[in-house]
Design a protein around this motif. Structure first.
Motif, short mmCIF file in Angstrom:
data_model
loop_
_atom_site.label_atom_id
_atom_site.label_comp_id
_atom_site.label_asym_id
_atom_site.label_seq_id
_atom_site.Cartn_x
_atom_site.Cartn_y
_atom_site.Cartn_z
N GLY A 30 0.84 -1.19 0.00
CA GLY A 30 0.00 0.00 0.00
C GLY A 30 0.88 1.24 0.00
N HIS A 31 0.68 2.12 0.99
CA HIS A 31 1.46 3.35 1.05
C HIS A 31 2.72 3.20 1.91
CE1 HIS A 31 -0.87 3.41 4.77
NE2 HIS A 31 0.01 4.26 5.25
N LYS A 32 2.94 2.02 2.47
CA LYS A 32 4.09 1.82 3.33
C LYS A 32 5.24 1.20 2.54
CE LYS A 32 1.14 0.89 7.35
NZ LYS A 32 0.83 -0.10 8.41
N HIS A 33 6.45 1.62 2.85
CA HIS A 33 7.61 0.98 2.23
C HIS A 33 8.80 1.02 3.19
CE1 HIS A 33 8.06 5.25 1.22
NE2 HIS A 33 9.35 5.03 1.08
N PHE A 34 9.62 -0.01 3.06
CA PHE A 34 10.78 -0.17 3.93
C PHE A 34 11.89 -0.76 3.07
CE2 PHE A 34 13.62 -1.85 7.08
CZ PHE A 34 13.38 -1.14 8.25
N GLY A 35 13.07 -0.14 3.07
CA GLY A 35 14.16 -0.61 2.24
C GLY A 35 15.44 -0.81 3.04
N SER A 36 16.35 -1.58 2.47
CA SER A 36 17.63 -1.80 3.13
C SER A 36 18.70 -2.06 2.09
CB SER A 36 17.54 -2.98 4.10
OG SER A 36 17.22 -4.17 3.40
N TYR A 37 19.95 -1.88 2.49
CA TYR A 37 21.08 -2.11 1.59
C TYR A 37 22.34 -2.31 2.42
CZ TYR A 37 21.66 2.90 2.55
OH TYR A 37 21.78 4.11 3.17
N GLY A 38 23.33 -2.99 1.82
CA GLY A 38 24.58 -3.25 2.51
C GLY A 38 25.39 -1.99 2.67
N LEU A 39 25.99 -1.83 3.85
CA LEU A 39 26.84 -0.67 4.13
C LEU A 39 28.03 -1.16 4.95
CD1 LEU A 39 27.06 2.46 3.86
CD2 LEU A 39 25.95 2.62 6.09
N GLY A 40 29.12 -1.53 4.25
CA GLY A 40 30.25 -2.12 4.96
C GLY A 40 29.81 -3.39 5.66
N PRO A 41 30.13 -3.52 6.94
CA PRO A 41 29.72 -4.73 7.68
C PRO A 41 28.27 -4.66 8.18
CG PRO A 41 30.95 -3.29 9.13
CD PRO A 41 30.97 -2.63 7.76
N ASP A 42 27.62 -3.54 7.96
CA ASP A 42 26.27 -3.34 8.49
C ASP A 42 25.21 -3.46 7.40
OD1 ASP A 42 27.59 -2.67 10.88
OD2 ASP A 42 27.66 -0.55 10.33
N CYS A 43 23.98 -3.50 7.84
CA CYS A 43 22.83 -3.44 6.92
C CYS A 43 22.08 -2.16 7.23
CB CYS A 43 21.92 -4.65 7.12
SG CYS A 43 20.61 -4.79 5.86
N ALA A 44 22.15 -1.20 6.33
CA ALA A 44 21.46 0.08 6.51
C ALA A 44 20.02 -0.06 6.06
CB ALA A 44 22.16 1.18 5.73
N TRP A 45 19.13 0.66 6.71
CA TRP A 45 17.71 0.60 6.34
C TRP A 45 17.10 2.00 6.37
CZ3 TRP A 45 14.93 2.54 10.40
CH2 TRP A 45 15.45 2.36 11.70
N PHE A 46 15.98 2.13 5.66
CA PHE A 46 15.31 3.43 5.59
C PHE A 46 13.81 3.20 5.44
CE2 PHE A 46 16.43 2.15 1.31
CZ PHE A 46 15.27 2.38 0.59
N THR A 47 13.04 4.14 5.91
CA THR A 47 11.60 4.11 5.74
C THR A 47 11.06 5.51 5.93
OG1 THR A 47 9.53 3.04 6.47
CG2 THR A 47 11.10 3.66 8.18
N SER A 48 9.81 5.71 5.56
CA SER A 48 9.17 7.00 5.80
C SER A 48 7.91 6.77 6.61
CB SER A 48 8.81 7.70 4.48
OG SER A 48 7.83 6.98 3.78
N VAL A 49 7.64 7.72 7.48
CA VAL A 49 6.45 7.69 8.33
C VAL A 49 5.62 8.91 7.98
CG1 VAL A 49 5.57 7.68 10.68
CG2 VAL A 49 7.72 6.50 10.15
N GLU A 50 4.36 8.70 7.72
CA GLU A 50 3.51 9.84 7.35
C GLU A 50 3.28 10.74 8.55
OE1 GLU A 50 0.87 8.77 3.55
OE2 GLU A 50 -0.03 8.25 5.47
#
Length: 240
Positions: A30-50
């Motif tokens: 729907g209108h929600k989304h959550f993403g992630s990607y590799g960042l060195g040894p970590d897993c970075a993530w992002f999302t938006s909140v209305e």
């Protein structure tokens, strides 16, 4: 021209020395989304909140400046209680999303909360020998991930303009303004479109979006983003 608050607050984080299998992904529902990607040894993530946009009058501070009553500031979320509060908010927002909960259950290396603002595009970037660049010239919402890239493009075009005009700073800055104001307006308008597409509340519209994007990726192996990644600062200056 003052920046206007968006209906979104973006939250970014990175796990500590842990990568979820298939770390590179973006999930929409729907209108929600959550993403992630590799960042060195970590897993970075992002999302938006209305967030509802506060249309109440600005309030003056003791220093005499005025600001909106609701503004999510830029900067890290560093207090343990604040980090936990953000995790709980996102856990509730994405209830039942297994990958999201697995990431939120981990310790974070960094967490940043960003209130999103943008401004109508302008063609006036230069006054005398003073020129704007980056967000000062044209703030870009993060929906296409182009804010930092646009600032680098600004710097590249400015350097080529100064080299081309060899000391004629006024002429160099005017060419810089002409080249970059059009490009920035295009990036801003496409970012706004991406925000609209990513935040569809209508289930039928969201289903059409998902089917369309799947078909594009199936045919091209990627989304049509060459217009962003193939920009050449030197060619842009030479062609002006």
């Amino acid at each position: 021209m003052q920046p206007a608050p968006y209906h979104q607050t973006w939250v970014r984080g990175a796990t500590k020395h842990w990568k979820m299998p298939g770390c590179w992904h973006t999930v929409w529902q729907g209108h929600k989304h959550f993403g992630s990607y590799g960042l060195g040894p970590d897993c970075a993530w992002f999302t938006s909140v209305e967030r509802p946009i506060d249309t109440s009058p600005a309030v003056s501070s003791s220093s005499g400046s005025s600001s909106s009553k609701r503004r999510d500031s830029w900067g890290p979320v560093s207090d343990a209680a604040a980090i936990q509060a953000v995790k709980e908010e996102l856990s509730e927002e994405f209830k039942g999303w297994g990958p999201v909960h697995r990431m939120l259950d981990r310790d974070v290396a960094v967490m940043i909360r960003v209130g999103i603002f943008d401004r109508e595009p302008t063609q006036e970037w230069v006054q005398g020998v003073i020129a704007l660049a980056g967000d000062a010239a044209s703030p870009i919402p993060p929906n296409l991930g182009q804010g930092g890239n646009k600032a680098l493009e600004d710097a590249g075009v400015l350097a080529h303009c100064l080299a081309r005009h060899q000391g004629a700073v006024g002429l160099a800055l005017r060419q810089y303004e002409a080249v970059r104001s059009k490009r920035a307006a295009s990036i801003l308008n496409n970012s706004r479109t991406a925000a609209t597409v990513a935040n569809l509340h209508n289930p039928a519209a969201a289903a059409v979006r998902n089917a369309f994007l799947r078909s594009i990726v199936a045919i091209n192996r990627t989304l049509p983003s060459g217009w962003m990644w193939e920009y050449d600062c030197e060619k842009a200056v030479a062609g002006q």
